[in-house]
Write a protein that holds these residues in place. Structure first.
Motif, PDB file in Angstrom:
ATOM      1  N   TRP A   1       6.805   5.458   5.073  1.00 19.97           N
ATOM      2  CA  TRP A   1       7.928   6.352   4.804  1.00 19.97           C
ATOM      3  C   TRP A   1       8.855   5.663   3.821  1.00 19.97           C
ATOM      4  CZ3 TRP A   1       7.775  11.247   5.863  1.00 19.97           C
ATOM      5  CH2 TRP A   1       8.923  12.028   5.701  1.00 19.97           C
ATOM      6  N   ASP A   2       9.684   6.436   3.151  1.00 25.18           N
ATOM      7  CA  ASP A   2      10.665   5.871   2.225  1.00 25.18           C
ATOM      8  C   ASP A   2      11.980   6.598   2.437  1.00 25.18           C
ATOM      9  OD1 ASP A   2      11.512   4.147   0.223  1.00 25.18           O
ATOM     10  OD2 ASP A   2      11.066   5.574  -1.378  1.00 25.18           O
TER      11      ASP A   2
ATOM     12  N   GLU B   1       3.994   1.798   2.556  1.00 20.20           N
ATOM     13  CA  GLU B   1       3.690   1.360   3.920  1.00 20.20           C
ATOM     14  C   GLU B   1       4.510   0.124   4.250  1.00 20.20           C
ATOM     15  OE1 GLU B   1      -0.324   0.763   6.405  1.00 20.20           O
ATOM     16  OE2 GLU B   1      -0.009  -0.742   4.829  1.00 20.20           O
TER      17      GLU B   1
ATOM     18  N   ARG C   1       0.842  -1.200   0.000  1.00 19.31           N
ATOM     19  CA  ARG C   1       0.000   0.000   0.000  1.00 19.31           C
ATOM     20  C   ARG C   1       0.876   1.249   0.000  1.00 19.31           C
ATOM     21  NH1 ARG C   1      -3.986  -0.151   4.966  1.00 19.31           N
ATOM     22  NH2 ARG C   1      -3.726   2.032   4.464  1.00 19.31           N
ATOM     23  N   GLU C   2       0.275   2.353  -0.422  1.00 23.32           N
ATOM     24  CA  GLU C   2       0.917   3.659  -0.293  1.00 23.32           C
ATOM     25  C   GLU C   2       0.004   4.576   0.496  1.00 23.32           C
ATOM     26  OE1 GLU C   2       2.479   5.561  -3.729  1.00 23.32           O
ATOM     27  OE2 GLU C   2       3.897   3.940  -4.125  1.00 23.32           O
TER      28      GLU C   2
ATOM     29  N   SER D   1      -0.281   8.585   1.414  1.00 19.38           N
ATOM     30  CA  SER D   1       0.207   9.927   1.068  1.00 19.38           C
ATOM     31  C   SER D   1       1.473   9.854   0.214  1.00 19.38           C
ATOM     32  CB  SER D   1       0.456  10.754   2.327  1.00 19.38           C
ATOM     33  OG  SER D   1      -0.731  10.918   3.060  1.00 19.38           O
ATOM     34  N   GLY D   2       1.505   8.923  -0.720  1.00 15.71           N
ATOM     35  CA  GLY D   2       2.638   8.790  -1.638  1.00 15.71           C
ATOM     36  C   GLY D   2       3.839   8.052  -1.074  1.00 15.71           C
ATOM     37  N   GLN D   3       3.744   7.556   0.143  1.00 12.74           N
ATOM     38  CA  GLN D   3       4.858   6.833   0.781  1.00 12.74           C
ATOM     39  C   GLN D   3       4.506   5.355   0.908  1.00 12.74           C
ATOM     40  OE1 GLN D   3       7.772   8.208   1.549  1.00 12.74           O
ATOM     41  NE2 GLN D   3       7.125  10.283   1.054  1.00 12.74           N
TER      42      GLN D   3
END
Length: 122
Positions: free
Chosen positions: A106-107, A45, A38-39, A41-43
């Motif tokens: 986060w990434d 999971e 999953r992502e 907010s663009g990050q």
């Protein structure tokens, strides 16, 4: 005299064997992190599982989490950041062979390592 010596050796062996069964350390806390797919907010999971592989309960489990960030809220009853360390399950005991799970987004993923715990019942 030989009987006394045999008894002392037997007691020594028993003590060493018993200690080996319950000798726990931070190495008994295993942390697995896998991407959920999953992502948020663009990050990406990440699902984290912390397992107590000790034969005894451990409490006050602290992880190094320098720079930890997430765009997904983490349940504070499970994982709380305090400076460069994070406390698991409010410091409560994680029983033998039990696990606790949480997710963050986060990434890149963070390297979470155990840095402290209190061992009970050994």
């Amino acid at each position: 005299m030989a009987g006394l010596m045999k008894a002392l050796v037997a007691i020594l062996v028993l003590c060493l064997a018993t200690r080996g069964l319950c000798d726990c350390s931070l190495n008994n806390i295993n942390i697995g992190t896998v991407r959920s797919g999953r992502e948020i907010s663009g990050q990406p999971e990440w699902n984290v599982t912390v397992t107590n592989n000790c034969r005894c309960a451990q409490s006050q489990i602290k992880l190094s989490c320098m720079g930890f960030q997430t765009v997904e809220s983490v349940d504070p009853l499970i994982f709380v950041k305090n400076g460069d360390t994070c406390l698991l399950i409010n410091g409560n005991s994680l029983e033998a062979s039990a696990s606790v799970h949480f997710s963050y987004a986060w990434d890149p993923p963070f390297l979470l390592l155990p840095v402290g715990s209190v061992i009970h019942g050994c």
